[in-house]
Structure formats: C-alpha cells, structure tokens
Write a protein that holds these residues in place. Structure first.
Motif, PDB file in Angstrom:
ATOM      1  N   THR A 124      70.798 -29.960  87.668  1.00 24.80           N
ATOM      2  CA  THR A 124      69.495 -30.372  88.202  1.00 24.80           C
ATOM      3  C   THR A 124      69.649 -31.045  89.550  1.00 24.80           C
ATOM      4  OG1 THR A 124      68.679 -30.696  85.943  1.00 24.80           O
ATOM      5  CG2 THR A 124      67.435 -31.732  87.727  1.00 24.80           C
ATOM      6  N   ARG A 125      70.702 -31.877  89.673  1.00 20.55           N
ATOM      7  CA  ARG A 125      70.943 -32.574  90.939  1.00 20.55           C
ATOM      8  C   ARG A 125      71.250 -31.588  92.061  1.00 20.55           C
ATOM      9  NH1 ARG A 125      72.324 -37.919  91.742  1.00 20.55           N
ATOM     10  NH2 ARG A 125      71.172 -38.150  89.810  1.00 20.55           N
ATOM     11  N   ASN A 126      72.014 -30.551  91.750  1.00 19.11           N
ATOM     12  CA  ASN A 126      72.335 -29.546  92.773  1.00 19.11           C
ATOM     13  C   ASN A 126      71.091 -28.789  93.223  1.00 19.11           C
ATOM     14  OD1 ASN A 126      75.045 -30.201  92.814  1.00 19.11           O
ATOM     15  ND2 ASN A 126      75.629 -28.634  91.321  1.00 19.11           N
ATOM     16  N   LEU A 127      70.175 -28.523  92.289  1.00 18.62           N
ATOM     17  CA  LEU A 127      68.926 -27.851  92.654  1.00 18.62           C
ATOM     18  C   LEU A 127      68.114 -28.720  93.607  1.00 18.62           C
ATOM     19  CD1 LEU A 127      67.732 -26.266  89.272  1.00 18.62           C
ATOM     20  CD2 LEU A 127      68.476 -25.057  91.333  1.00 18.62           C
ATOM     21  N   GLU A 128      68.072 -30.016  93.320  1.00 13.39           N
ATOM     22  CA  GLU A 128      67.315 -30.904  94.190  1.00 13.39           C
ATOM     23  C   GLU A 128      67.981 -31.044  95.549  1.00 13.39           C
ATOM     24  OE1 GLU A 128      65.221 -35.310  94.403  1.00 13.39           O
ATOM     25  OE2 GLU A 128      66.025 -34.571  92.502  1.00 13.39           O
ATOM     26  N   LEU A 129      69.309 -31.108  95.575  1.00 13.32           N
ATOM     27  CA  LEU A 129      70.011 -31.172  96.855  1.00 13.32           C
ATOM     28  C   LEU A 129      69.696 -29.951  97.709  1.00 13.32           C
ATOM     29  CD1 LEU A 129      73.500 -32.567  95.796  1.00 13.32           C
ATOM     30  CD2 LEU A 129      71.860 -33.677  97.323  1.00 13.32           C
ATOM     31  N   ALA A 130      69.654 -28.777  97.068  1.00 19.27           N
ATOM     32  CA  ALA A 130      69.321 -27.544  97.794  1.00 19.27           C
ATOM     33  C   ALA A 130      67.883 -27.598  98.300  1.00 19.27           C
ATOM     34  CB  ALA A 130      69.526 -26.330  96.888  1.00 19.27           C
ATOM     35  N   ALA A 131      66.983 -28.139  97.469  1.00 16.24           N
ATOM     36  CA  ALA A 131      65.581 -28.243  97.882  1.00 16.24           C
ATOM     37  C   ALA A 131      65.438 -29.189  99.071  1.00 16.24           C
ATOM     38  CB  ALA A 131      64.727 -28.727  96.712  1.00 16.24           C
ATOM     39  N   ARG A 132      66.146 -30.308  99.022  1.00 14.48           N
ATOM     40  CA  ARG A 132      66.096 -31.250 100.147  1.00 14.48           C
ATOM     41  C   ARG A 132      66.625 -30.608 101.421  1.00 14.48           C
ATOM     42  NH1 ARG A 132      66.896 -37.467  98.811  1.00 14.48           N
ATOM     43  NH2 ARG A 132      65.606 -37.656  96.954  1.00 14.48           N
ATOM     44  N   GLY A 133      67.686 -29.835 101.297  1.00 14.85           N
ATOM     45  CA  GLY A 133      68.206 -29.135 102.468  1.00 14.85           C
ATOM     46  C   GLY A 133      67.211 -28.130 103.012  1.00 14.85           C
ATOM     47  N   GLY A 134      66.480 -27.461 102.114  1.00 12.95           N
ATOM     48  CA  GLY A 134      65.497 -26.471 102.539  1.00 12.95           C
ATOM     49  C   GLY A 134      64.275 -27.075 103.192  1.00 12.95           C
ATOM     50  N   LEU A 135      64.084 -28.391 103.062  1.00  9.85           N
ATOM     51  CA  LEU A 135      62.930 -29.064 103.651  1.00  9.85           C
ATOM     52  C   LEU A 135      63.239 -29.700 104.992  1.00  9.85           C
ATOM     53  CD1 LEU A 135      61.571 -30.813 100.431  1.00  9.85           C
ATOM     54  CD2 LEU A 135      60.424 -28.983 101.676  1.00  9.85           C
ATOM     55  N   ARG A 136      64.451 -29.559 105.478  1.00 11.01           N
ATOM     56  CA  ARG A 136      64.855 -30.251 106.703  1.00 11.01           C
ATOM     57  C   ARG A 136      64.231 -29.672 107.960  1.00 11.01           C
ATOM     58  NH1 ARG A 136      66.722 -35.206 106.178  1.00 11.01           N
ATOM     59  NH2 ARG A 136      67.761 -35.025 108.198  1.00 11.01           N
ATOM     60  N   ALA A 137      63.990 -28.386 107.991  1.00  6.32           N
ATOM     61  CA  ALA A 137      63.388 -27.768 109.186  1.00  6.32           C
ATOM     62  C   ALA A 137      62.713 -26.479 108.765  1.00  6.32           C
ATOM     63  CB  ALA A 137      64.437 -27.515 110.260  1.00  6.32           C
ATOM     64  N   VAL A 138      61.391 -26.521 108.607  1.00  5.40           N
ATOM     65  CA  VAL A 138      60.616 -25.374 108.128  1.00  5.40           C
ATOM     66  C   VAL A 138      59.621 -24.987 109.210  1.00  5.40           C
ATOM     67  CG1 VAL A 138      59.215 -24.478 106.234  1.00  5.40           C
ATOM     68  CG2 VAL A 138      60.824 -26.357 105.817  1.00  5.40           C
ATOM     69  N   ARG A 139      59.443 -23.681 109.416  1.00  2.64           N
ATOM     70  CA  ARG A 139      58.525 -23.231 110.459  1.00  2.64           C
ATOM     71  C   ARG A 139      57.849 -21.934 110.033  1.00  2.64           C
ATOM     72  NH1 ARG A 139      58.088 -20.627 115.601  1.00  2.64           N
ATOM     73  NH2 ARG A 139      56.975 -21.946 117.101  1.00  2.64           N
ATOM     74  N   GLY A 140      56.565 -21.814 110.313  1.00  3.67           N
ATOM     75  CA  GLY A 140      55.829 -20.586 110.075  1.00  3.67           C
ATOM     76  C   GLY A 140      55.096 -20.563 108.741  1.00  3.67           C
ATOM     77  N   ARG A 141      53.898 -19.978 108.759  1.00  3.11           N
ATOM     78  CA  ARG A 141      53.074 -19.926 107.549  1.00  3.11           C
ATOM     79  C   ARG A 141      53.753 -19.166 106.422  1.00  3.11           C
ATOM     80  NH1 ARG A 141      46.936 -17.860 108.059  1.00  3.11           N
ATOM     81  NH2 ARG A 141      47.076 -19.401 109.747  1.00  3.11           N
ATOM     82  N   LYS A 142      54.577 -18.201 106.760  1.00  2.00           N
ATOM     83  CA  LYS A 142      55.259 -17.421 105.721  1.00  2.00           C
ATOM     84  C   LYS A 142      56.248 -18.266 104.926  1.00  2.00           C
ATOM     85  CE  LYS A 142      54.851 -12.961 108.082  1.00  2.00           C
ATOM     86  NZ  LYS A 142      55.586 -11.802 108.669  1.00  2.00           N
TER      87      LYS A 142
END
Length: 293
Positions: A124-142
């Motif tokens: 579970t912790r690894n999933l959250e770490l991946a999610a946090r990494g995916g939220l660091r720089a997001v761009r575009g409506r898609k």
C-alpha cells in the motif's frame, strides 16, 4: 482560475505573460528598428504620424500551480473527514488549472515514513509513493483522470510540520506561480515562516483553512480524555456546556489571527468547514476573490 500575477514560464499555455510574442492580444507599440518583421508594422499609425511603429502582442504562457495538501493525522478528524474535503478542493482546483494548460503539482505533507520490506503495509505504501510521484508535475486535460486517481491513493498520517513543507516547496520550485495551501493550520509550530517563504519566493498564495464541524461547535461534554492525533499526547479536561462559548471564542480568535496574518501579506484567505458544499467555496468565496474564474 484567475491569477493577478502574470506567468513567467517559458512553456506555452493560456496565461498572459510579460513576454512579447504572437497572439491575438495586443500589448503595446514600440519604435521600428532595423531588422524588425514588416508584418507587425502598423500602417494606419504610419499614415497619421509618418513614423514606423511595431505592434507588440501578449505571449501566452503556462502558470505553475502548486497545491500544498495537508496529509497529517489531524486531517482525519471530523464528519465529513477534513482530508476528504481537502482532496476534493485539490481535485477541483487542479482540474481547472489543467483545463487551462497550466502545470499542476500536488505536494502532500508530511513525507511518508519508510517501512521495512516485511511490513504488511509495504504494498500500500508503494502505491501511495507512486501516486505522490505522479502528482509532482501534471499538465493537460487528458491527464485529469490519472490526476484524480492519484489523489484518491493519498492517505493522511503523521505530524504535519507545515512550515518545513512550505519552505521546501518554495525552494524547490523552479519558478513562482500560484500556491494553494489546504490545511487546518493546527500546527503547534505555527504557519508564519512557511507562508512567508512562499510570499518571499514570489508566489501568489491562497490559504484555505479546513476545520471539522465538531472543531467549530463541539457536541461532546463531560469529563474527557483528549488524545493528540499527531503526537499521541493526552489531556484530561472537564468540558461543560458553560465552557462552550469560551472555546468558540478561542477558535474564532485563532482563525482571525490567521486571517489577519494572511491579509497583511497579500495572501488570499478562506475558511471552510469540512461539511461545506464544494460549490459554496469554489463558486462564491474563491470567485469573489478572483482566484476562481
């Protein structure tokens, strides 16, 4: 979302910047210099003044939007839970920014503490770490669907350390933009140095204080044993109905000091109970302050 500041990013977006480029938004004139593009000469002005002037246009740039999300244990309190409401606000603000082609970063704090490989929570912790990494720089409506999914993977635990999170976020940013801080601001160390760091870095800051209904108007009375959600410290108190007004005045004073501190530094300040209708906060309070368009 509206922003009082102009974007300084070099990436294309939908925010006005101080840079001059090619767009439909006229900005200014300047005197023609040898080598300038003849296509931007204003011949009507030449006909009146018999001098050559070049038309300048606003160049649209993206605006970095950094959302600081309090994911400490204290945010798990209340019905509805404060953290759930904070994630909804982060999702709404982030979505509008993504639709405007702005770059969105969500920074949950505190950081996740490491766990051993034999710990049952490691997956579970690894999933959250991946999610946090995916939220660091997001761009575009898609990217919106993945953005929402990653927000849904976040959990709240540990002690906040609000000042450190804001200072680090200000230092790590390559350029200033908008900063939205979603927190209850109930950190014993305060909030002053963290907010100052964002303002000093040049961010346009909006602070949203989120409190639970029971924090604003307690419904439990009698001899109580209170446990600090973040430190585990305990305190035995007798809380009778006659003390309710004194408690409410203390909470009101705390919120008012925070409001005045923000206003004195040009920070947009909002307060909302976790039971507040999202539309009430987004479409009324934030729009009136020209944070939300």
């Amino acid at each position: 979302m509206l922003a009082a500041r102009r974007a300084k990013s070099s990436a294309k977006g939908e925010r006005r910047s101080r840079a001059r480029g090619q767009s439909v938004e006229f900005a200014d004139y300047r005197t023609y210099s040898h080598g300038d593009d003849f296509r931007y000469l204003d011949w009507n002005l030449y006909g009146r003044l018999e001098r050559l002037f070049l038309k300048l246009y606003e160049e649209e740039r993206e605006l970095p939007v950094r959302i600081f999300l309090d994911a400490s244990e204290s945010m798990t309190f209340g019905v509805p839970i404060k953290f759930d409401f904070a994630r909804q606000v982060a999702a709404a603000v982030g979505y509008v920014a993504l639709c405007g082609f702005d770059r969105v970063s969500v920074i949950p704090f505190p950081e996740l503490a490491p766990v051993g490989q034999d710990n049952p929570e490691v997956a579970t912790r690894n999933l959250e770490l991946a999610a946090r990494g995916g939220l660091r720089a997001v761009r575009g409506r898609k990217s919106a669907l993945t953005f929402f999914q990653n927000l849904g993977q976040l959990t709240a635990r540990g002690a906040a350390n609000l000042n450190e999170a804001l200072r680090r976020g200000a230092l790590e940013a390559r350029q200033a933009g908008m900063a939205v801080v979603l927190s209850d601001f109930l950190d014993p160390a305060g909030y002053e140095s963290g907010l100052n760091a964002l303002v000093g870095r040049g961010f346009q800051v909006s602070a949203v204080q989120i409190l639970a209904p029971d924090e604003l108007n307690p419904a439990t009375y009698g001899d109580l044993r209170l446990v600090d959600a973040e430190t585990g410290g305990t305190q035995e108190v007798t809380f009778g109905r006659y003390r309710l007004k004194a408690y409410q005045q203390t909470v009101q004073n705390f919120c008012q000091r925070l409001r005045e501190y923000c206003q004195a530094r040009g920070i947009n300040f909002f307060t909302a109970g976790s039971d507040t209708e999202l539309e009430q906060l987004l479409l009324k309070q934030l729009r009136q302050a020209e944070v939300w368009g």
